[in-house]
Design a protein around this motif. Structure first.
Motif, mmCIF file in Angstrom:
data_model
loop_
_atom_site.group_PDB
_atom_site.id
_atom_site.type_symbol
_atom_site.label_atom_id
_atom_site.label_comp_id
_atom_site.label_asym_id
_atom_site.label_seq_id
_atom_site.Cartn_x
_atom_site.Cartn_y
_atom_site.Cartn_z
ATOM 1 N N LEU A 12 27.206 37.939 45.058
ATOM 2 C CA LEU A 12 28.219 38.567 44.226
ATOM 3 C C LEU A 12 29.454 37.678 44.233
ATOM 4 C CD1 LEU A 12 27.908 42.244 45.512
ATOM 5 C CD2 LEU A 12 27.143 41.395 43.287
ATOM 6 N N ASP A 13 30.106 37.581 43.099
ATOM 7 C CA ASP A 13 31.333 36.782 43.038
ATOM 8 C C ASP A 13 32.490 37.500 43.724
ATOM 9 O OD1 ASP A 13 30.534 34.469 41.133
ATOM 10 O OD2 ASP A 13 29.787 36.285 40.165
ATOM 11 N N LEU A 14 32.438 38.830 43.731
ATOM 12 C CA LEU A 14 33.507 39.617 44.331
ATOM 13 C C LEU A 14 32.910 40.908 44.883
ATOM 14 C CD1 LEU A 14 36.564 40.204 44.787
ATOM 15 C CD2 LEU A 14 36.625 41.144 42.465
ATOM 16 N N TYR A 15 33.310 41.268 46.101
ATOM 17 C CA TYR A 15 32.839 42.496 46.726
ATOM 18 C C TYR A 15 34.047 43.241 47.266
ATOM 19 C CZ TYR A 15 29.280 45.404 49.056
ATOM 20 O OH TYR A 15 28.439 46.437 49.440
ATOM 21 N N LEU A 16 34.138 44.534 46.946
ATOM 22 C CA LEU A 16 35.312 45.323 47.268
ATOM 23 C C LEU A 16 34.967 46.525 48.135
ATOM 24 C CD1 LEU A 16 36.849 45.573 43.661
ATOM 25 C CD2 LEU A 16 37.314 43.815 45.379
ATOM 26 N N LEU A 17 35.890 46.898 48.997
ATOM 27 C CA LEU A 17 35.846 48.195 49.654
ATOM 28 C C LEU A 17 36.359 49.207 48.647
ATOM 29 C CD1 LEU A 17 35.634 50.212 51.981
ATOM 30 C CD2 LEU A 17 37.899 49.420 52.753
ATOM 31 N N HIS A 18 35.514 50.187 48.287
ATOM 32 C CA HIS A 18 35.820 51.067 47.161
ATOM 33 C C HIS A 18 37.017 51.976 47.424
ATOM 34 C CE1 HIS A 18 33.586 53.021 43.547
ATOM 35 N NE2 HIS A 18 34.879 53.048 43.370
ATOM 36 N N TRP A 19 37.111 52.520 48.630
ATOM 37 C CA TRP A 19 38.216 53.394 49.014
ATOM 38 C C TRP A 19 38.552 53.148 50.483
ATOM 39 C CZ3 TRP A 19 40.847 56.621 45.775
ATOM 40 C CH2 TRP A 19 40.243 56.912 44.540
ATOM 41 N N PRO A 20 39.783 53.327 50.880
ATOM 42 C CA PRO A 20 40.116 53.239 52.310
ATOM 43 C C PRO A 20 39.667 54.486 53.053
ATOM 44 C CG PRO A 20 42.070 53.823 51.041
ATOM 45 C CD PRO A 20 40.971 53.576 50.034
ATOM 46 N N THR A 79 33.678 38.083 30.776
ATOM 47 C CA THR A 79 32.635 37.705 31.734
ATOM 48 C C THR A 79 32.820 38.330 33.109
ATOM 49 O OG1 THR A 79 33.898 35.691 32.177
ATOM 50 C CG2 THR A 79 32.093 35.536 30.575
ATOM 51 N N HIS A 80 33.945 38.985 33.334
ATOM 52 C CA HIS A 80 34.170 39.724 34.578
ATOM 53 C C HIS A 80 33.563 41.111 34.406
ATOM 54 C CE1 HIS A 80 37.380 41.798 37.385
ATOM 55 N NE2 HIS A 80 36.140 41.933 37.834
ATOM 56 N N ILE A 81 32.492 41.401 35.141
ATOM 57 C CA ILE A 81 31.836 42.704 35.085
ATOM 58 C C ILE A 81 31.962 43.371 36.445
ATOM 59 C CG2 ILE A 81 29.671 43.935 34.709
ATOM 60 C CD1 ILE A 81 28.822 41.762 32.799
ATOM 61 N N ASP A 82 32.456 44.599 36.428
ATOM 62 C CA ASP A 82 32.691 45.341 37.663
ATOM 63 C C ASP A 82 31.751 46.533 37.749
ATOM 64 O OD1 ASP A 82 34.659 46.132 39.990
ATOM 65 O OD2 ASP A 82 34.335 47.942 38.803
ATOM 66 N N VAL A 90 41.502 38.823 47.667
ATOM 67 C CA VAL A 90 41.810 38.288 46.335
ATOM 68 C C VAL A 90 42.365 39.334 45.382
ATOM 69 C CG1 VAL A 90 40.095 36.456 46.549
ATOM 70 C CG2 VAL A 90 39.471 38.571 45.388
ATOM 71 N N CYS A 91 42.062 40.627 45.592
ATOM 72 C CA CYS A 91 42.561 41.602 44.628
ATOM 73 C C CYS A 91 42.572 43.007 45.208
ATOM 74 C CB CYS A 91 41.730 41.587 43.338
ATOM 75 S SG CYS A 91 40.093 42.325 43.510
ATOM 76 N N LEU A 137 31.294 35.602 47.322
ATOM 77 C CA LEU A 137 32.191 34.451 47.247
ATOM 78 C C LEU A 137 33.648 34.829 47.515
ATOM 79 C CD1 LEU A 137 30.723 32.538 44.168
ATOM 80 C CD2 LEU A 137 30.017 32.504 46.579
ATOM 81 N N HIS A 138 34.009 36.053 47.159
ATOM 82 C CA HIS A 138 35.366 36.557 47.388
ATOM 83 C C HIS A 138 35.253 38.026 47.766
ATOM 84 C CE1 HIS A 138 36.672 32.943 45.257
ATOM 85 N NE2 HIS A 138 35.945 33.314 44.232
#
Length: 285
Positions: free
Chosen positions: A104-112, A44-47, A159-160, A134-135
């Motif tokens: 979105l449950d999780l949002y990330l910075l793709h690259w520094p 259920t985790h889709i990225d 979180v990750c 949310l995270h």
């Protein structure tokens, strides 16, 4: 499907999820079916990311989860070039529209490196306060990037870290994983079958096949089970084939013995630490 907490908040996430890089190249109907097959099997985790297919993959994911959004832990990423304070918020809003969801449950910075980290964090914090994410976390952050990140964030904020992690490149286990574990941060491994070479060597193939016979599994399943063996680790393999999605999901139920792990580690070793800073490898969009 086994789940474990991702990051310090204790949110339970499937240990094996679904990556979507280059999924726009597959037949759309089959790709949507593969994603739903994976969800049915517990992945259920889709990225995804705004850069995948120029936004086309987010739209594809939105189509797949349209009637089951509540079942999915959905992650996307902002391009480094867009990650100013204002740009991060604007990029997230575009992603929300493409996926067809209000958060979105999780949002990330793709690259520094695209914008000062303080600006990106300001945007992520604003999105979090607004309930649009949310995270939040990062992707492709290695030694010096993590040090900078930890100096600018609270202990329960990130979180990750999503990084390249496969049997041909276990370098994330050298310093990235221990640094994240010390902060309670999860390590999400992308491209768990490598970037075009799996297994990474004939010796690795022989060991994987031997261990697979013991467990009545495939070499791909044994590789996934090895990569998620630690309590803070996750993997997000990509497939556009429904049967492979089921195969990937079943790997979460395999428990490798200490002997299995030692045999695989012997042919897929973590590189020796020569003291030089590590950097992101296997660059992807």
């Amino acid at each position: 499907m086994r789940t474990r907490p991702i990051g310090p908040y204790g949110t339970a996430v499937s240990v094996i999820g679904q990556g979507t890089w280059q999924l726009e190249r597959a037949d759309r109907r089959t790709a949507v079916r593969a994603l739903n097959t994976g969800i049915d099997a517990g992945m259920t985790h889709i990225d995804t990311a705004e850069s995948y297919g120029g936004g086309a993959v987010e739209q594809l994911v939105g189509e797949a989860v349209r009637h089951r959004r509540h079942e999915v832990f959905l992650a996307s990423k902002v391009r480094a070039a867009n990650a100013s304070a204002h740009g991060t918020v604007a990029a997230c809003d575009r992603s929300l529209r493409r996926v067809g969801t209000d958060h979105l449950d999780l949002y990330l910075l793709h690259w520094p490196g695209g914008h000062p980290l303080e600006e990106t964090l300001a945007g992520l914090r604003a999105l979090h306060r607004a309930g649009k994410i949310l995270h939040y976390g990062v992707s492709n952050f290695h030694d010096r990037h993590l040090a900078e990140l930890f100096a600018r964030t609270g202990p329960d904020e990130i979180v990750c870290d999503q990084v390249l992690h496969h049997l041909g490149d276990c370098s994330a286990e050298l310093r990235v994983a221990p640094a994240c574990l010390a902060r309670g941060i999860a390590v999400v491994g992308y491209s768990p079958f490598g970037l075009g070479s799996f297994p990474p060597s004939p010796r690795a193939a022989a060991v994987l096949d031997s261990v697979a016979r013991t467990h009545g599994a495939t070499r791909h399943q044994i590789a996934l089970a090895f990569l998620v063996r630690e309590p803070h680790s996750f993997a997000i393999p990509k497939t556009a084939t429904p049967s492979r999605a089921e195969e990937n999901a079943a790997a979460a139920e395999i428990t490798l013995s200490d002997e299995d792990i030692a045999r695989i580690a012997a042919v897929c070793p973590v590189p020796a630490d020569d003291g030089t800073p590590s950097s992101a490898s296997g660059r992807r969009p």
